[in-house]
Motif scaffolding. Structure first.
Motif, PDB file in Angstrom:
ATOM      1  N   ILE A   6      -5.781   5.114  -1.343  1.00 51.40           N
ATOM      2  CA  ILE A   6      -5.234   5.581  -0.067  1.00 51.40           C
ATOM      3  C   ILE A   6      -6.264   6.441   0.659  1.00 51.40           C
ATOM      4  N   ASP A   7      -6.900   7.354  -0.074  1.00 50.95           N
ATOM      5  CA  ASP A   7      -7.928   8.197   0.543  1.00 50.95           C
ATOM      6  C   ASP A   7      -9.092   7.360   1.063  1.00 50.95           C
ATOM      7  N   SER A   8      -9.478   6.356   0.298  1.00 49.44           N
ATOM      8  CA  SER A   8     -10.582   5.483   0.703  1.00 49.44           C
ATOM      9  C   SER A   8     -10.227   4.696   1.963  1.00 49.44           C
ATOM     10  N   ALA A  48       1.413   6.475  -6.801  1.00 50.39           N
ATOM     11  CA  ALA A  48       0.710   5.842  -5.684  1.00 50.39           C
ATOM     12  C   ALA A  48      -0.783   5.851  -5.988  1.00 50.39           C
ATOM     13  N   PRO A  49      -1.493   4.847  -5.565  1.00 47.18           N
ATOM     14  CA  PRO A  49      -2.943   4.797  -5.804  1.00 47.18           C
ATOM     15  C   PRO A  49      -3.663   5.757  -4.855  1.00 47.18           C
ATOM     16  N   VAL A  76     -10.510   3.803   7.863  1.00 47.14           N
ATOM     17  CA  VAL A  76      -9.855   3.759   9.172  1.00 47.14           C
ATOM     18  C   VAL A  76     -10.482   4.786  10.106  1.00 47.14           C
ATOM     19  N   ALA A  77     -10.742   5.980   9.601  1.00 49.97           N
ATOM     20  CA  ALA A  77     -11.363   7.018  10.420  1.00 49.97           C
ATOM     21  C   ALA A  77     -12.754   6.587  10.871  1.00 49.97           C
TER      22      ALA A  77
END
Length: 138
Positions: A122-124, A117-118, A129-130
């Motif tokens: 995903i963290d970015s 998974a990238p 979103v946050a």
């Protein structure tokens, strides 16, 4: 020749709706023509990729047979000073060691790539979103 007065007179005679309809029709024909061209081009490229893949497959097969002949040559060369069974055993041992090193290296690389998974992306996205949620609360 281009006659500005005549063109302007024709344009004045045709209602705007007809001009828009004609432009839309011409644009549709242009897009369809471009799609047909792209389809023909991709078909031709697909044929070439298929042929190229076939040639690469054939090269792989002949390369594998060449490697087998090289192994037989190494065994025959070692069989001059040694018994044939010893020469074959030595070549087999060397090939086994190379296989083990390649397999362990491959396993290590696959392990470093897991999970598939990238994660950074995903963290970015989670951070984005946050940030958006935080902005919406303000």
């Amino acid at each position: 020749m281009f006659e500005p007065d005549r063109e302007q007179a024709v344009a004045r005679e045709e209602p705007v709706g007809e001009l828009v309809q004609r432009a839309s029709q011409q644009l549709t024909e242009l897009v369809r023509g471009e799609l047909r061209l792209a389809q023909a081009e991709m078909k031709e490229k697909g044929k070439r990729y298929g042929k190229g893949g076939g040639f690469f497959g054939g090269a792989g097969l002949v390369g594998f047979l060449t490697l087998q002949a090289l192994v037989a040559t190494a065994i025959a060369g070692l069989a001059v000073p040694l018994p044939v069974w010893a020469a074959a055993l030595i070549v087999t041992g060397v090939l086994g060691a190379v296989t083990a090193v390649l397999a362990l290296t491959g396993k290590k690389e696959v392990g470093m790539a897991a999970p598939p998974a990238p994660e950074q992306t995903i963290d970015s996205v989670k951070a984005d979103v946050a940030e958006i949620k935080e902005s919406a609360k303000r």
